[in-house]
Design a protein around this motif. Structure first.
Motif, PDB file in Angstrom:
ATOM      1  N   SER A 151      -9.121  -3.139   2.474  1.00 30.82           N
ATOM      2  CA  SER A 151      -8.156  -3.421   1.417  1.00 30.82           C
ATOM      3  C   SER A 151      -8.791  -4.320   0.358  1.00 30.82           C
ATOM      4  O   SER A 151      -9.873  -4.894   0.568  1.00 30.82           O
ATOM      5  N   ARG A 152      -8.110  -4.449  -0.751  1.00 30.58           N
ATOM      6  CA  ARG A 152      -8.610  -5.321  -1.806  1.00 30.58           C
ATOM      7  C   ARG A 152      -8.723  -6.770  -1.303  1.00 30.58           C
ATOM      8  O   ARG A 152      -9.623  -7.496  -1.713  1.00 30.58           O
ATOM      9  N   ASN A 160      -7.660  -0.477  -5.202  1.00 28.24           N
ATOM     10  CA  ASN A 160      -6.968  -0.917  -3.992  1.00 28.24           C
ATOM     11  C   ASN A 160      -7.891  -0.678  -2.794  1.00 28.24           C
ATOM     12  O   ASN A 160      -8.965  -1.256  -2.726  1.00 28.24           O
ATOM     13  N   ASN A 161      -7.529   0.203  -1.900  1.00 33.28           N
ATOM     14  CA  ASN A 161      -8.403   0.442  -0.745  1.00 33.28           C
ATOM     15  C   ASN A 161      -9.707   1.143  -1.159  1.00 33.28           C
ATOM     16  O   ASN A 161      -9.721   1.970  -2.069  1.00 33.28           O
ATOM     17  N   ASN A 185     -10.515  -1.727   8.549  1.00 36.84           N
ATOM     18  CA  ASN A 185     -10.068  -0.863   9.637  1.00 36.84           C
ATOM     19  C   ASN A 185     -11.171   0.147   9.935  1.00 36.84           C
ATOM     20  O   ASN A 185     -11.859   0.601   9.019  1.00 36.84           O
ATOM     21  N   GLN A 224      -9.062  -6.779   4.314  1.00 35.89           N
ATOM     22  CA  GLN A 224      -8.701  -6.346   5.667  1.00 35.89           C
ATOM     23  C   GLN A 224      -9.379  -5.020   5.956  1.00 35.89           C
ATOM     24  O   GLN A 224      -9.216  -4.053   5.214  1.00 35.89           O
TER      25      GLN A 224
END
Length: 116
Positions: free
Chosen positions: A52-53, A32-33, A58, A56
């Motif tokens: 993210s996968r 996942n992340n 951050n 996205q």
């Protein structure tokens, strides 16, 4: 067992660039992340960036506009392009991955040193 190995750290002058890479290996899994923490001498570890996968991204405010995180899901890799480096970016950088049904795993770290 999930294993993470970072590479790409080193010594660079202020204003320079480095690209960190991290590969995740082990038995088949879904990640996942993914992202990066860093820890400067005498300071707590902080989250620098995660993705993210789906892609996205951050960032912590101090690196926005200078660092870019990316990932290659087919290769189970995550990257951190670091530009306009500052002495305060110095520290050990740790890759992490959140594996479905297994939780987070971290690499051993790679050292980034930015000289003024």
């Amino acid at each position: 067992q999930v294993q993470l190995v970072e590479s790409g750290g080193g010594l660079v002058q202020a204003g320079g660039s480095l690209r960190l890479s991290c590969v995740v290996s082990g038995s088949s899994f879904v990640i996942n992340n993914m992202g990066w923490h860093r820890q400067a001498p005498g300071k707590q570890r902080e989250l620098v960036a995660f993705i993210s996968r789906g892609g996205q991204a951050n960032y912590v405010d101090s690196v926005k506009g200078r660092f870019t995180i990316s990932r290659d899901n087919a290769k189970n890799m995550v990257y951190l392009q670091m530009n306009s480096l500052k002495p305060e970016d110095t520290g050990a950088y740790y890759c992490f991955a959140i594996v479905a049904s297994r939780g987070p795993s971290w690499g051993q770290g790679t050292q980034v040193t930015v000289s003024s």
